[in-house]
Design an enzyme around this catalytic site. Structure first.
Site, PDB file in Angstrom:
ATOM      1  N   ILE A   1      -5.217  -8.086   0.623  1.00  0.00           N
ATOM      2  CA  ILE A   1      -4.558  -7.518  -0.556  1.00  0.00           C
ATOM      3  C   ILE A   1      -5.610  -6.957  -1.503  1.00  0.00           C
ATOM      4  O   ILE A   1      -6.673  -7.546  -1.672  1.00  0.00           O
ATOM      5  CB  ILE A   1      -3.740  -8.638  -1.244  1.00  0.00           C
ATOM      6  CG1 ILE A   1      -2.602  -9.117  -0.322  1.00  0.00           C
ATOM      7  CG2 ILE A   1      -3.202  -8.194  -2.603  1.00  0.00           C
ATOM      8  CD1 ILE A   1      -1.944 -10.426  -0.752  1.00  0.00           C
ATOM      9  N   CYS A   2      -5.312  -5.809  -2.126  1.00  0.00           N
ATOM     10  CA  CYS A   2      -6.135  -5.288  -3.224  1.00  0.00           C
ATOM     11  C   CYS A   2      -7.513  -4.878  -2.705  1.00  0.00           C
ATOM     12  O   CYS A   2      -7.598  -4.012  -1.837  1.00  0.00           O
ATOM     13  CB  CYS A   2      -6.187  -6.343  -4.330  1.00  0.00           C
ATOM     14  SG  CYS A   2      -7.001  -5.882  -5.862  1.00  0.00           S
ATOM     15  N   ILE A   3      -8.583  -5.497  -3.130  1.00  0.00           N
ATOM     16  CA  ILE A   3      -9.936  -5.128  -2.688  1.00  0.00           C
ATOM     17  C   ILE A   3     -10.363  -5.915  -1.443  1.00  0.00           C
ATOM     18  O   ILE A   3     -11.391  -5.595  -0.818  1.00  0.00           O
ATOM     19  CB  ILE A   3     -10.958  -5.320  -3.844  1.00  0.00           C
ATOM     20  CG1 ILE A   3     -12.313  -4.667  -3.533  1.00  0.00           C
ATOM     21  CG2 ILE A   3     -11.142  -6.795  -4.165  1.00  0.00           C
ATOM     22  CD1 ILE A   3     -12.258  -3.163  -3.355  1.00  0.00           C
TER      23      ILE A   3
ATOM     24  N   THR B   1      -2.324  -4.078   1.652  1.00  0.00           N
ATOM     25  CA  THR B   1      -1.526  -3.467   0.579  1.00  0.00           C
ATOM     26  C   THR B   1      -2.402  -3.331  -0.663  1.00  0.00           C
ATOM     27  O   THR B   1      -3.252  -4.193  -0.919  1.00  0.00           O
ATOM     28  CB  THR B   1      -0.253  -4.297   0.299  1.00  0.00           C
ATOM     29  OG1 THR B   1       0.627  -3.544  -0.574  1.00  0.00           O
ATOM     30  CG2 THR B   1      -0.558  -5.620  -0.400  1.00  0.00           C
TER      31      THR B   1
END
Lengths: 219, 219
Positions: A134-136, A190
């Site tokens: 998720i994210c980074i 995501t």
């Protein structure tokens, strides 16, 4: 009931795990009937950031100890978790993924991944068990599994996407309500707070990611 | 669009705000279209607890600075928030509500409520604006508003319920999926992690609480 690891990197977006992303992951897993196995490496945080001022603080904190706040004390030292214990693994984002689980925030494409994080990711991949990032977190994931050339998304940030490509990953642009699925590698990603803007927005992609990881874990 | 305050007490169940309860409150507010106004008092935590071992640590942390982790930096010093700025206020639980926002954890019925916390609760009540309190937060709420004899629930823990009654509150037994509504005082409470057991369970009551606070805020 699937056992899904949640790999934390501290407690707070600027120096640890992004709290909303971690909690939303746990909520979606619990609602889907999965067993949650929180874990974090027993290492010092790169640094401590005052989240009110965003200035660095002159203190030390431990990634496992701070991650335990999100996990309400129910957490394992990452070194004690093997891929054989899990049906899938999810990495929430936050700068902790790029400062504590790897040094991507400082070294970009030249970064390295923390030894135990690299080990569990390699084990999961070798066992053909799904990994959600998720994210980074897709950045350290792409580095750890660069030989597999995983397809990932961190949204649309060009410099981050270029660094991921330079590390061997294949970046796919996505919006916050989307997931990207690399079926061959069982990698699901995501953008979450790489795009935001708010908690209800990131929840959409995180729920999709959790459901896809569970689907791949059951296959 | 209703502006709802979220009064935090640190970051972590054993010495601050319960993270899941805080995040679930923010998620439900954002999904309902409310504007979230996070706030916390600028005071030292009573103490710092290692959430891995549950032992006390020899360091100091500030309630506002640590609460900022849950709020991603978007947080106000409680002293700068007036009831006129808000349409409703919600207090997540965690030991922070009973150690930092009050000393209920140590003094029970003889406890006092932190000055700015007492001030905002009294202002909200005087303005007939709704207050939601989650988990153990109904205890400091009952103390602050004892003259109004508010009806609250903390679930079914007998000694806590008795202390609430001794402070002037009226305790109502509830299960984790329930809320108790004191319509006259516009006070809404839910047991959350006073009962648990898991994040999906506490989410049910917290969502109901948020929706009821918003309904009362719009009336």
């Amino acid at each position: 009931m699937a056992k899904i690891g949640v790999l934390l990197s501290g407690c707070g977006v600027f120096d640890g795990a992004e709290i909303h992303e971690a909690v939303l992951t746990m909520l979606a897993l619990d609602r889907a009937g999965a067993t949650i196995v929180c874990m974090a490496p027993d290492v010092d945080q790169y640094h401590v950031v005052n989240h009110l001022t965003q200035e660095e603080m002159t203190e030390k904190r431990n990634v496992l100890v701070e991650s335990a706040r999100i996990a309400r004390g129910e957490i394992k030292d990452l070194k004690d978790v093997k891929a054989a214990d899990l049906d899938g693994l999810i990495m929430p984002g936050g700068f902790g993924a790029a400062k504590n689980l790897s040094d991507f925030a400082f070294k970009g494409a030249e970064s390295t991944v923390e030894a135990e994080v690299k080990r569990i990711l390699e084990e999961m991949s070798a066992a053909s068990k799904p990994i959600g990032a998720i994210c980074i977190s897709p950045a350290p994931l792409a580095k750890a599994l660069s030989a597999k050339k995983p397809e990932v998304t961190i949204g649309n940030d060009q410099s981050t996407a270029e660094a991921i490509e330079a590390m061997g990953g294949q970046h796919k642009t996505c919006t916050v309500d989307m997931i990207h699925v690399d079926g061959a590698n069982k990698v699901v990603t995501t953008p979450a707070y790489m795009l935001g803007p708010g908690i209800k927005d990131v929840a959409v992609g995180i729920e999709k990611l959790v459901h896809k990881v569970l689907e791949l874990a059951g296959g």
